[in-house]
Design a protein around this motif. Structure first.
Motif, PDB file in Angstrom:
ATOM      1  N   GLU A  26       0.797  -1.220   0.000  1.00  0.00           N
ATOM      2  CA  GLU A  26       0.000   0.000   0.000  1.00  0.00           C
ATOM      3  C   GLU A  26       0.837   1.280   0.000  1.00  0.00           C
ATOM      4  O   GLU A  26       0.310   2.362  -0.286  1.00  0.00           O
ATOM      5  CB  GLU A  26      -0.964   0.005   1.193  1.00  0.00           C
ATOM      6  CG  GLU A  26      -2.099  -0.983   1.023  1.00  0.00           C
ATOM      7  CD  GLU A  26      -3.202  -0.793   2.059  1.00  0.00           C
ATOM      8  OE1 GLU A  26      -3.275   0.295   2.682  1.00  0.00           O
ATOM      9  OE2 GLU A  26      -3.995  -1.739   2.246  1.00  0.00           O
ATOM     10  N   GLY A  32      -0.113   5.032  -1.807  1.00  0.00           N
ATOM     11  CA  GLY A  32       0.003   6.191  -0.928  1.00  0.00           C
ATOM     12  C   GLY A  32       0.912   7.251  -1.516  1.00  0.00           C
ATOM     13  O   GLY A  32       0.617   8.455  -1.463  1.00  0.00           O
ATOM     14  N   ALA A  74     -10.709   0.711  -0.226  1.00  0.00           N
ATOM     15  CA  ALA A  74     -10.098   0.747   1.104  1.00  0.00           C
ATOM     16  C   ALA A  74      -8.679   1.287   1.039  1.00  0.00           C
ATOM     17  O   ALA A  74      -8.259   2.089   1.887  1.00  0.00           O
ATOM     18  CB  ALA A  74     -10.106  -0.655   1.717  1.00  0.00           C
ATOM     19  N   ARG A 113      -7.275   4.844   2.823  1.00  0.00           N
ATOM     20  CA  ARG A 113      -6.110   4.937   3.701  1.00  0.00           C
ATOM     21  C   ARG A 113      -5.040   5.858   3.114  1.00  0.00           C
ATOM     22  O   ARG A 113      -4.357   6.579   3.845  1.00  0.00           O
ATOM     23  CB  ARG A 113      -5.548   3.544   3.979  1.00  0.00           C
ATOM     24  CG  ARG A 113      -6.413   2.742   4.946  1.00  0.00           C
ATOM     25  CD  ARG A 113      -5.736   1.470   5.392  1.00  0.00           C
ATOM     26  NE  ARG A 113      -5.729   0.447   4.372  1.00  0.00           N
ATOM     27  CZ  ARG A 113      -6.697  -0.437   4.168  1.00  0.00           C
ATOM     28  NH1 ARG A 113      -7.797  -0.387   4.913  1.00  0.00           N
ATOM     29  NH2 ARG A 113      -6.599  -1.360   3.225  1.00  0.00           N
ATOM     30  N   SER A 141      -6.149   9.457   3.748  1.00  0.00           N
ATOM     31  CA  SER A 141      -5.959   9.776   5.162  1.00  0.00           C
ATOM     32  C   SER A 141      -4.482   9.919   5.499  1.00  0.00           C
ATOM     33  O   SER A 141      -4.065  10.860   6.195  1.00  0.00           O
ATOM     34  CB  SER A 141      -6.591   8.684   6.027  1.00  0.00           C
ATOM     35  OG  SER A 141      -6.388   8.935   7.394  1.00  0.00           O
ATOM     36  N   GLY A 142      -3.670   9.003   4.991  1.00  0.00           N
ATOM     37  CA  GLY A 142      -2.249   9.043   5.285  1.00  0.00           C
ATOM     38  C   GLY A 142      -1.568  10.283   4.746  1.00  0.00           C
ATOM     39  O   GLY A 142      -0.632  10.815   5.361  1.00  0.00           O
ATOM     40  N   PHE A 193     -14.582   4.075   4.621  1.00  0.00           N
ATOM     41  CA  PHE A 193     -13.329   4.328   3.912  1.00  0.00           C
ATOM     42  C   PHE A 193     -13.036   5.819   3.796  1.00  0.00           C
ATOM     43  O   PHE A 193     -11.879   6.243   3.859  1.00  0.00           O
ATOM     44  CB  PHE A 193     -13.367   3.741   2.499  1.00  0.00           C
ATOM     45  CG  PHE A 193     -13.568   2.257   2.418  1.00  0.00           C
ATOM     46  CD1 PHE A 193     -13.045   1.408   3.386  1.00  0.00           C
ATOM     47  CD2 PHE A 193     -14.275   1.691   1.357  1.00  0.00           C
ATOM     48  CE1 PHE A 193     -13.223   0.033   3.304  1.00  0.00           C
ATOM     49  CE2 PHE A 193     -14.464   0.322   1.265  1.00  0.00           C
ATOM     50  CZ  PHE A 193     -13.938  -0.507   2.242  1.00  0.00           C
TER      51      PHE A 193
END
Length: 269
Positions: free
Chosen positions: A31, A35, A60, A64, A67-68, A99
């Motif tokens: 992931e 990102g 999903a 993330r 958000s990251g 999500f």
């Protein structure tokens, strides 16, 4: 990057977005790649991202990644409902709320699956503020007749369609109706799922004439030079490519002769 008003909606979007088809459906150990793509794309002005339950783990992973990178608040998240079942559709939506921080900015009925059944409950979610705009998609030009039927209901704010130098059927009733009704247009498959990237010009002077650095930028500008299109959503697993794609969002746009030149290069294959 240029902003365009998204049809009749009270929303402006940068003209380059980010797709997640195939490239964000990765294992947890991988992931970091998506990102980094999100962070790089948003750093260069991308704001709209697109996903679907059809894309495996992509929703999903995207959630993330947003958000990251700390960019969910500035992102326009477009995703989809993809099922003939209302029960399963609600389950997909509940997962999406988890999500994406309790809201989906653009919820689309994917490939027109059971669109009549889904519109009612999706409109209720709009009224409750958990969905911003409603849309409908289809990847297959042969289904544009049904897409036009959906557009004519007045119940969708946007559509997502393929539009590139090989897939040009939208340049007719679909885009004309979208312009007439104030419907936002998201262009999928600007590279024809990568097929067009291998058929660029053999003469580098063509890119100079087009005022671009890469053939991918030329293809994106071909699509976005049609001002009835509001945003194109190339997918990539490469930070370098994401940033290069974002650079195609700056004017000047192609005139008719430049668009025709891109079409001739594609036709020569």
């Amino acid at each position: 990057m240029e902003l365009r008003r998204f049809g009749r909606a009270d929303l402006e979007v940068p003209v380059i977005g980010l797709g997640t088809w195939t490239v964000f459906d990765v294992a947890p150990s991988d992931e970091a790649g998506p990102g980094a793509v999100v962070e790089g794309a948003f750093g260069d002005g991308v704001r709209l991202v697109d996903s679907s339950p059809m894309y495996g783990r992509a929703e999903a992973v995207l959630g993330r990644a947003l958000s990251g990178a700390g960019v969910r608040a500035t992102a326009t998240v477009a995703t989809k409902i993809w099922t003939p079942s209302i029960v399963e559709g609600r389950q997909q939506f509940d997962s999406q709320l988890g999500f994406f921080g309790g809201r989906v900015d653009i919820e689309q009925i994917h490939n027109l699956v059971a669109w009549r059944e889904h519109l009612g409950w999706l409109e209720d979610e709009v009224k409750q503020g958990r969905i911003g705009l409603l849309g409908a998609t289809h990847w297959n030009e042969s289904r544009f007749g049904e897409l036009i039927e959906v557009m004519e209901t007045g119940h969708v704010d946007c559509i997502q369609i393929p539009y590139n130098p090989l897939e040009r059927k939208a340049d007719g009733e679909v885009l004309s109706l979208a312009e007439e009704r104030g419907i936002g247009v998201i262009a999928m498959r600007p590279f024809a799922e990568g097929g067009l990237l291998a058929h660029g010009p053999s003469d580098p002077r063509v890119l100079t004439e087009l005022g671009v650095e890469t053939w991918a930028q030329a293809l994106l500008k071909w699509t976005l030079s049609d001002r009835r299109v509001h945003v194109a959503i190339p997918a990539t697993s490469s930070v370098e490519h994401a940033r290069s794609n974002a650079a195609a969002g700056d004017p000047p746009w192609f005139d008719d002769e430049q668009r025709a030149l891109v079409e001739r290069v594609v036709a020569r294959g």
